[in-house]
Design an enzyme around this catalytic site. Sequence first.
Site, PDB file in Angstrom:
ATOM      1  N   HIS A   1       0.841  -1.193   0.000  1.00 51.94           N
ATOM      2  CA  HIS A   1       0.000   0.000   0.000  1.00 51.94           C
ATOM      3  C   HIS A   1       0.879   1.248   0.000  1.00 51.94           C
ATOM      4  O   HIS A   1       1.977   1.260   0.579  1.00 51.94           O
ATOM      5  CB  HIS A   1      -0.923   0.004   1.230  1.00 51.94           C
ATOM      6  CG  HIS A   1      -0.200   0.171   2.539  1.00 51.94           C
ATOM      7  ND1 HIS A   1      -0.059   1.385   3.178  1.00 51.94           N
ATOM      8  CD2 HIS A   1       0.447  -0.735   3.334  1.00 51.94           C
ATOM      9  CE1 HIS A   1       0.618   1.220   4.304  1.00 51.94           C
ATOM     10  NE2 HIS A   1       0.940  -0.059   4.422  1.00 51.94           N
TER      11      HIS A   1
ATOM     12  N   HIS B   1       0.899   5.786  -1.526  1.00 54.85           N
ATOM     13  CA  HIS B   1       0.331   6.846  -2.364  1.00 54.85           C
ATOM     14  C   HIS B   1       1.056   6.868  -3.711  1.00 54.85           C
ATOM     15  O   HIS B   1       1.885   7.748  -3.986  1.00 54.85           O
ATOM     16  CB  HIS B   1       0.459   8.199  -1.667  1.00 54.85           C
ATOM     17  CG  HIS B   1      -0.314   8.294  -0.381  1.00 54.85           C
ATOM     18  ND1 HIS B   1      -1.621   7.878  -0.284  1.00 54.85           N
ATOM     19  CD2 HIS B   1       0.038   8.760   0.837  1.00 54.85           C
ATOM     20  CE1 HIS B   1      -2.047   8.084   0.958  1.00 54.85           C
ATOM     21  NE2 HIS B   1      -1.062   8.609   1.659  1.00 54.85           N
TER      22      HIS B   1
END
EC number: 2.8.2.-
Length: 355
Positions: A139, A141
Site C-alpha cells: 500500500h 500513495h
Amino acid sequence: MGLLRIMMPPKFQLLAVLAFGVAMLFLENQVQKLEESRGKLERAIARHEVREIEQRHTMDGTKDVVLDESDDVVIIYNRVPKTASTSFTNIAYDLCGKNKYHVLHINTTKNNPVMSLQDQVRFVKNVTSWKEMKPGFYHGHVAFLDFAKFGLKKKPIYINVIRDPIERLVSYYYFLRFGDDYRPGLRRRKQGDKKTFDECVSSAGSDCAAEKLWLQIPFFCGHNSECWNVGSRWALEQAKYNLINEYLLVGVTEELEDFIMMLEAALPSFFRGAAELYRTGKKSHLRKTSEKKPPTKESIAKLQQSDIWKMENEFYEFALEQFQFIRAHAVREKDGELYLLAQNFFYEKIYPKMN
C-alpha cells in the site's frame, strides 16, 4: 386393421379412438416423468462429481479453492490521500499475522505518486520475485502501474477507495494545518495557518483552488504524462477504463464497511475477519482530521462551477455506480443488516464421465 375398422360398429370405433388417445396421453406423461427423473439424476451425478473434484483439490487441508489461496498472490492498494485509507490499511495490519500474509508500505520520496522509469522496473521486480514477502499486501500513495507493459502475464490484484472530491479536498486542507488524532504531535506543513476553507475559497487561495481537486483521476490513470495534465478528458477516460479492467474492487469512503465486507467475501485468505474488526475494533476510524469545518453552500457552489470538479465528480459518480452495481449482486439487506448472498451457480453435464 383397416378391415377391422370398417367392420367395426361406429360405437366401437369411437371407443377405440378414445382408448388410443388415453394411451398416448399416458405415454407422454410417462416420458415427461422419465425426462424429469433423468434431469434430476444428471444433476445429482454432476454434484457428486463436483464434490469429488473439490475433495481432490482440498486433500492438502484447505477448505475452498478461492482466488487468493495461492502463496504468490499480491494485492496492491495504491491509496488516494484522505479517503479513509489509514483506517482501512490498519485492518490489513491487524489481520496479517492471523491470516498469514505480509504488509508493506510503499514510501515514496516526498509522497510523489509518480515513479521514475527505473523505479518502476525495480518495483515490478520486487513485487513479482520477492518470494519471502508473498502473499503480500502493498500500500502507498502511488499512481496505478500497468504490470503488463513490463512483459508480465500474471498481474497483482489492484484495489482502491475514492471519496467525494470536495469532501476529500476539505479534509486534506485541514489536515495540512491541524493534522489528525493519529499523530497529534507531528508538525504539519501548513501548521499555524488559521484560515478556514471558506476564507480560502473567498480569497481565491491556491490550497483550495479547483486544480487541487485533480487527484483521483490521475491516481487511476497512471504513469502517462497526460494523466497529470489537469482537466484532461483523455485522463478521465483512461481512469475509467483502468477502474473497470484493472481493479478487482473500488469502494467509496462513504460506504467503507460494505467495501470491506465484499473484500472479505472475495479474498478471504487476506480479509477473513475484516468486517467484524471494522465494526468492533478500536481502529475503525483511527484517523480523524482535527479542526475540520464543513464548507458553506457558497464555497461548494463556487468549486462546482469548475470543469475540473465536473470531471472529478464524473469519475467519482462512475466509481460509485460501479461499486453499487457489484454490491447489488453480492449482498441483500434484511432488518437493516447486509448479508452476503450464497453461491448461486453449480456445474452439471460434466463430460467425459469420471471413472
